[in-house]
Design a protein around this motif. Structure first.
Motif, mmCIF file in Angstrom:
data_model
loop_
_atom_site.group_PDB
_atom_site.id
_atom_site.type_symbol
_atom_site.label_atom_id
_atom_site.label_comp_id
_atom_site.label_asym_id
_atom_site.label_seq_id
_atom_site.Cartn_x
_atom_site.Cartn_y
_atom_site.Cartn_z
ATOM 1 N N PHE A 1 0.829 -1.205 0.000
ATOM 2 C CA PHE A 1 0.000 0.000 0.000
ATOM 3 C C PHE A 1 0.866 1.259 0.000
ATOM 4 C CE2 PHE A 1 -1.928 3.400 2.529
ATOM 5 C CZ PHE A 1 -2.998 3.719 1.703
ATOM 6 N N LEU A 2 1.909 1.281 0.832
ATOM 7 C CA LEU A 2 2.792 2.449 0.878
ATOM 8 C C LEU A 2 3.517 2.659 -0.442
ATOM 9 C CD1 LEU A 2 4.268 2.089 4.461
ATOM 10 C CD2 LEU A 2 2.774 3.899 3.640
ATOM 11 N N LEU A 3 3.911 1.565 -1.090
ATOM 12 C CA LEU A 3 4.585 1.675 -2.388
ATOM 13 C C LEU A 3 3.655 2.255 -3.442
ATOM 14 C CD1 LEU A 3 7.126 1.038 -4.054
ATOM 15 C CD2 LEU A 3 6.142 -1.210 -4.503
ATOM 16 N N ILE A 4 2.411 1.805 -3.462
ATOM 17 C CA ILE A 4 1.442 2.322 -4.435
ATOM 18 C C ILE A 4 1.125 3.784 -4.146
ATOM 19 C CG2 ILE A 4 -0.953 2.119 -5.210
ATOM 20 C CD1 ILE A 4 -0.631 -0.931 -4.817
ATOM 21 N N ALA A 5 0.925 4.139 -2.873
ATOM 22 C CA ALA A 5 0.627 5.531 -2.520
ATOM 23 C C ALA A 5 1.790 6.447 -2.868
ATOM 24 C CB ALA A 5 0.298 5.630 -1.037
ATOM 25 N N MET A 6 3.024 5.980 -2.619
ATOM 26 C CA MET A 6 4.206 6.770 -2.947
ATOM 27 C C MET A 6 4.304 6.984 -4.454
ATOM 28 S SD MET A 6 8.180 5.657 -2.578
ATOM 29 C CE MET A 6 7.880 4.358 -3.749
ATOM 30 N N ALA B 1 1.713 9.571 -5.572
ATOM 31 C CA ALA B 1 2.076 10.945 -5.189
ATOM 32 C C ALA B 1 3.183 11.487 -6.085
ATOM 33 C CB ALA B 1 2.506 10.994 -3.725
ATOM 34 N N PHE B 2 4.223 10.673 -6.339
ATOM 35 C CA PHE B 2 5.292 11.125 -7.225
ATOM 36 C C PHE B 2 4.789 11.287 -8.655
ATOM 37 C CE2 PHE B 2 8.780 9.490 -4.296
ATOM 38 C CZ PHE B 2 9.197 10.769 -3.972
ATOM 39 N N GLY B 3 3.896 10.414 -9.090
ATOM 40 C CA GLY B 3 3.337 10.511 -10.440
ATOM 41 C C GLY B 3 2.527 11.781 -10.627
ATOM 42 N N ILE B 4 1.713 12.126 -9.630
ATOM 43 C CA ILE B 4 0.922 13.362 -9.703
ATOM 44 C C ILE B 4 1.842 14.571 -9.754
ATOM 45 C CG2 ILE B 4 -0.633 14.858 -8.384
ATOM 46 C CD1 ILE B 4 -2.053 12.315 -7.436
ATOM 47 N N GLY C 1 5.047 16.211 -3.914
ATOM 48 C CA GLY C 1 6.407 15.680 -3.917
ATOM 49 C C GLY C 1 6.894 15.359 -2.512
ATOM 50 N N ILE C 2 6.615 16.251 -1.560
ATOM 51 C CA ILE C 2 7.000 16.009 -0.168
ATOM 52 C C ILE C 2 6.232 14.821 0.398
ATOM 53 C CG2 ILE C 2 6.891 16.996 2.167
ATOM 54 C CD1 ILE C 2 7.510 19.728 0.825
ATOM 55 N N LEU C 3 4.948 14.715 0.062
ATOM 56 C CA LEU C 3 4.163 13.563 0.500
ATOM 57 C C LEU C 3 4.759 12.269 -0.045
ATOM 58 C CD1 LEU C 3 1.608 12.417 1.852
ATOM 59 C CD2 LEU C 3 0.444 12.755 -0.331
ATOM 60 N N GLY C 4 5.182 12.299 -1.302
ATOM 61 C CA GLY C 4 5.819 11.121 -1.880
ATOM 62 C C GLY C 4 7.097 10.737 -1.155
ATOM 63 N N MET C 5 7.899 11.733 -0.761
ATOM 64 C CA MET C 5 9.130 11.444 -0.023
ATOM 65 C C MET C 5 8.841 10.855 1.353
ATOM 66 S SD MET C 5 11.651 14.601 -0.830
ATOM 67 C CE MET C 5 10.831 15.789 -1.853
ATOM 68 N N ILE C 6 7.845 11.404 2.030
ATOM 69 C CA ILE C 6 7.470 10.870 3.342
ATOM 70 C C ILE C 6 6.993 9.426 3.210
ATOM 71 C CG2 ILE C 6 5.763 11.087 5.206
ATOM 72 C CD1 ILE C 6 5.981 14.143 4.799
ATOM 73 N N LEU C 7 6.169 9.167 2.197
ATOM 74 C CA LEU C 7 5.685 7.800 1.983
ATOM 75 C C LEU C 7 6.827 6.869 1.595
ATOM 76 C CD1 LEU C 7 2.339 8.551 0.147
ATOM 77 C CD2 LEU C 7 2.627 7.639 2.450
#
Length: 83
Positions: free
Chosen positions: A7-12, A15-18, A59-65
């Motif tokens: 789940f974390l991998l998909i969410a990350m 977020a990076f894709g967006i 981008g920051i959300l993606g890094m946190i994830l």
């Protein structure tokens, strides 16, 4: 890979894709405004600041994830290791 790590991998990735897709579309739109519609560059960049802040947030959300995913993967690896 556990369900939590997946789940974390998909969410990350989302977020990076967006953030990436939004950045590319925003740059293309800025280029369109400056080159075809002949709008001054200062005006275009001034109006796109809020848009870029939102993309930076993704981008920051993606890094946190990403770091949460790493910690989850390390915890799963330690849990699976026999003693």
């Amino acid at each position: 890979m556990s369900r939590r790590s997946r789940f974390l991998l998909i969410a990350m990735s989302i977020a990076f894709g967006i953030a990436t897709l939004g950045l590319v579309i925003g740059m293309c739109y800025d280029l369109y405004l400056v080159s075809i519609r002949q709008v001054q560059l200062e005006n275009v960049l001034g109006t796109s600041i809020a848009y870029n802040k939102i993309l930076g947030g993704f981008g920051i959300l993606g890094m946190i994830l990403f770091f949460a995913f790493l910690l989850s993967a390390i915890a799963d690896k330690k849990q699976d290791k026999p003693r």
